[in-house]
Write an enzyme that holds these catalytic residues in place. Sequence first.
Site, PDB file in Angstrom:
ATOM      1  CG  HIS A 362      66.452  59.199  56.114  1.00 44.56           C
ATOM      2  ND1 HIS A 362      66.769  59.315  54.796  1.00 44.56           N
ATOM      3  CD2 HIS A 362      66.995  58.048  56.548  1.00 44.56           C
ATOM      4  CE1 HIS A 362      67.505  58.270  54.454  1.00 44.56           C
ATOM      5  NE2 HIS A 362      67.661  57.490  55.492  1.00 44.56           N
ATOM      6  NE  ARG A 467      65.159  53.700  53.054  1.00 48.56           N
ATOM      7  CZ  ARG A 467      63.945  53.263  52.717  1.00 48.56           C
ATOM      8  NH1 ARG A 467      63.249  52.535  53.545  1.00 48.56           N
ATOM      9  NH2 ARG A 467      63.422  53.583  51.551  1.00 48.56           N
ATOM     10  NE  ARG A 503      70.303  52.559  51.360  1.00 46.31           N
ATOM     11  CZ  ARG A 503      69.220  53.325  51.227  1.00 46.31           C
ATOM     12  NH1 ARG A 503      68.585  53.366  50.080  1.00 46.31           N
ATOM     13  NH2 ARG A 503      68.761  54.026  52.238  1.00 46.31           N
ATOM     14  CD  GLU A 602      69.449  54.875  44.965  1.00 52.54           C
ATOM     15  OE1 GLU A 602      68.328  55.053  45.465  1.00 52.54           O
ATOM     16  OE2 GLU A 602      70.476  54.732  45.658  1.00 52.54           O
ATOM     17  CG  ASN A 625      61.459  55.676  47.241  1.00 55.02           C
ATOM     18  OD1 ASN A 625      60.493  55.202  46.673  1.00 55.02           O
ATOM     19  ND2 ASN A 625      61.841  55.280  48.445  1.00 55.02           N
ATOM     20  CG  ASP A 626      67.042  58.580  45.550  1.00 57.93           C
ATOM     21  OD1 ASP A 626      66.863  59.809  45.617  1.00 57.93           O
ATOM     22  OD2 ASP A 626      67.443  57.902  46.509  1.00 57.93           O
ATOM     23  NE  ARG A 636      63.264  60.277  48.372  1.00 59.41           N
ATOM     24  CZ  ARG A 636      63.941  59.175  48.668  1.00 59.41           C
ATOM     25  NH1 ARG A 636      64.992  58.809  47.945  1.00 59.41           N
ATOM     26  NH2 ARG A 636      63.590  58.431  49.678  1.00 59.41           N
ATOM     27  CB  CYS A 673      64.170  48.058  47.520  1.00 59.07           C
ATOM     28  SG  CYS A 673      65.417  49.212  46.969  1.00 59.07           S
TER      29      CYS A 673
HETATM   30  C1  PEP Z   1      64.892  54.561  46.846  1.00 56.17           C
HETATM   31  O1  PEP Z   1      65.529  55.558  46.492  1.00 56.17           O
HETATM   32  O2  PEP Z   1      63.911  54.119  46.230  1.00 56.17           O
HETATM   33  C2  PEP Z   1      65.268  53.820  48.073  1.00 56.17           C
HETATM   34  C3  PEP Z   1      64.737  52.658  48.350  1.00 56.17           C
HETATM   35  O3  PEP Z   1      66.162  54.382  48.907  1.00 56.17           O
HETATM   36  P1  PEP Z   1      65.859  55.627  49.876  1.00 56.17           P
HETATM   37  O4  PEP Z   1      64.374  55.835  49.902  1.00 56.17           O
HETATM   38  O5  PEP Z   1      66.427  55.282  51.197  1.00 56.17           O
HETATM   39  O6  PEP Z   1      66.597  56.746  49.189  1.00 56.17           O
HETATM   40 MG    MG Z   2      67.454  56.010  47.290  1.00 51.73          MG
END
Ligand code: PEP
Ligand code: MG
Length: 742
Positions: A362, A467, A503, A602, A625-626, A636, A673
């Site tokens: 974040h 977010r 979300r 995810e 990402n997750d 990550r 996303c």
């Molecule tokens: C992801 O996990 O790809 C995502 C878009 O959510 P965040 O990066 O907020 O975990």
């Molecule tokens: Mg995520």
Amino acid sequence: MSELTASLAGSADIQAFLDGIVRTVAEHLSSDVCSIYLYEEQTQELVLRATRGLNPTAVGQVRLKSGEGLIGLAMKELRPICEYEASSNPHYKRFEGINEEPYESFLVVPIQKGIEKIGVLVLQREQRSYFTSGDVAALRAVAAQLTGAIENARIFLDLPGLQQAQKAPPAQLVARVTGRVASGGLAEGFAAVQDPARSQRVLGSRHFPQRYTAEDFRRAVERTARELEHLQQQLQQRLPEMASMIFSAHIMMLRDPAFMDEIGAAIEDGTNPPQAVLEVGLKYVRLLAGSPHGYIREKAQDVQDVVKRLVANIVGQDDRDLPSSAAAHIVIARELFPSDILKLACTGVEGIVLVSGGVTSHVSILARSLHVPMIITEDPRLLELPDGTHLLLDAEAGELLVRPSQAMVERFHARRAAVPPTAPTVKTLPKTHTADGTRVRLLANVNLLSDLEHAQRLNAEGVGLYRSEFPFLTGATLPSEQEQYLTYRRLFQRMPDKQITFRTLDLGGDKLLAYYDEIGEENPAMGLRSIRFSFRHAETFRQQLRAILRAAAGQKLRIMFPMISSVEDFEQASHTVTECAEALREEGEPCCQDPALGMMIEVPAAVGIIDALARRAAFLSVGTNDLIQFLLAVDRTNEKVASYFTPYHPSVLRAVARIAAAGVRHDKEVCICGEMAHDPRCAEFLVGIGVRTLSLDPQHIPAVQRHIGTLSLAHARQRVAALLDADTLAEVRQLLAPAETP
Ligand code: PEP
Ligand code: MG
């Protein structure tokens, strides 16, 4: 343990505190000897600082290099060492005259904080036997609990040496450092190292030859209050949804009678006012900085900032020791919280360099939204740079230039002039098509309301991922339903008639709330996070859903849930939405009654049951990402394994293709996303597998639109077949390579 913690408050001085620790630990763990060795930075030696059982005159005398003796070895390798008969180990090092001979059973555990070596704790017993695994665990727990306090003790014991060291001319420490880009851009400025321990040392060693009055102090307090209020107002205007109370700890300190009276009393007793501020202020900073809780340590930084401001405002123009906050600065820090990024953005930071540890995804996401260039490096030497060192930060290439030459500066200026990263002149089309006419929708990821301006200017067709957790991350308490409603309402007002995808809270993991910090999970990324957190805190979840539904009255609304791993998760979350909508209707509250409900994909488990999920959901959104983190077992946020985090892994491509195929089968939209959505090398693959919606940080829209405009669907489909056939990373890379140089 509480006895140990209490002993800090009750100790007359630092030595008494350390003596108290060794006494208490020796008694509780039935050991004849307990000693603390602290790592001294100037000499890079471990120095015996307190002992119960050895000859007291040895304190300050016994010194070991890293790797020397069992103690130095434990520090070097950062592992505990347990011996039945210490003297028979080839690494054992004997010191004459310290009365160590009778004690053969030996246990040493390192005390460390992140990458920083702090010291070791040693137990010894006369009776030859191994310490039990219970003893080892207990001593490690003591070391962990006392890390912060011992670290502070070390800093203050080291002060004389440091003062000496600071008089030496600054060394040519580093010239060029590489790192991972967290937020792109170019920045030039002067180093401002944000290391609480170092600032404490620098502040603690200051002297004020000139005498100031109680009236100077009073005026400085008022001036500091005005400065802070101004910063708070600026934040309010720029980031209305995040502003609440960001500078509250600062302002509270100025209004805290205990703090102010203590300074006042010291001034009355004859202490020079800036000195009084430092003495009292740094005492508070030490207490807070020693806390194992992130949210308390965060306050230490705030108090330190108030102390600096107060001192600067007392001594005014005379203050040459503190870098001017008005000068362009690039912050170098070991640990940053989301609220720090907001504060830094308000005070005009040019760029940020994070030195390993403490980075949450974040923090990077916020830096991007605030357009603050940032890189993450593994090089702790940067924390030693003198404040004011000239820096060039290239957060496009992931490079920091330290004390650049004139030629480097000129090249850098030329580059910056050539590519203004957020040029308002960049043009985009309202709709995106491939060269052969396939429509692809480009939506915006929105983290802060301020992202909306960008999104609109660049013709985002809606918001694909809002977010919603950011206003939760920076405040001191949960935002109320009404506060959330007002924030969400602004979102709809600024993007009228566009589809907005909320979300629900994605908290937990590395996105911890100060007020739920006690969770302290072993594996937070796989813990009580996201939808699981919302289920556990059902009232918080309901409040958020009510606020969203109310704000969306008369609008196009989509809600999606993060980290869904089963059909039951999705059904439970959807059921809560229905309940909230019904309750609002009964209350006669205007609201959206029929939001489209979808989910983030995810977690690998969701890919395994993708047909069951696609059948039930109105849409799917792939959080790459997750998904990559969990598919490839790569944290990550961990710099050390960053090279393993690759969207080009055959497993990732196959998983995403499976999700897209399920979307096609069930006629449900599949949006991407995560960061993969703006990766130019992946665009053709995504279009080829049937993805028609991408949600991305607005600044990437122009490049992605241009790139999609060069693709042909027929060609993309052919490429997909080859890519899904590839078994190795190398094959995939080779197949994707041509797109790298469009
Ligand atoms: C992801 O996990 O790809 C995502 C878009 O959510 P965040 O990066 O907020 O975990
Ligand atoms: Mg995520």
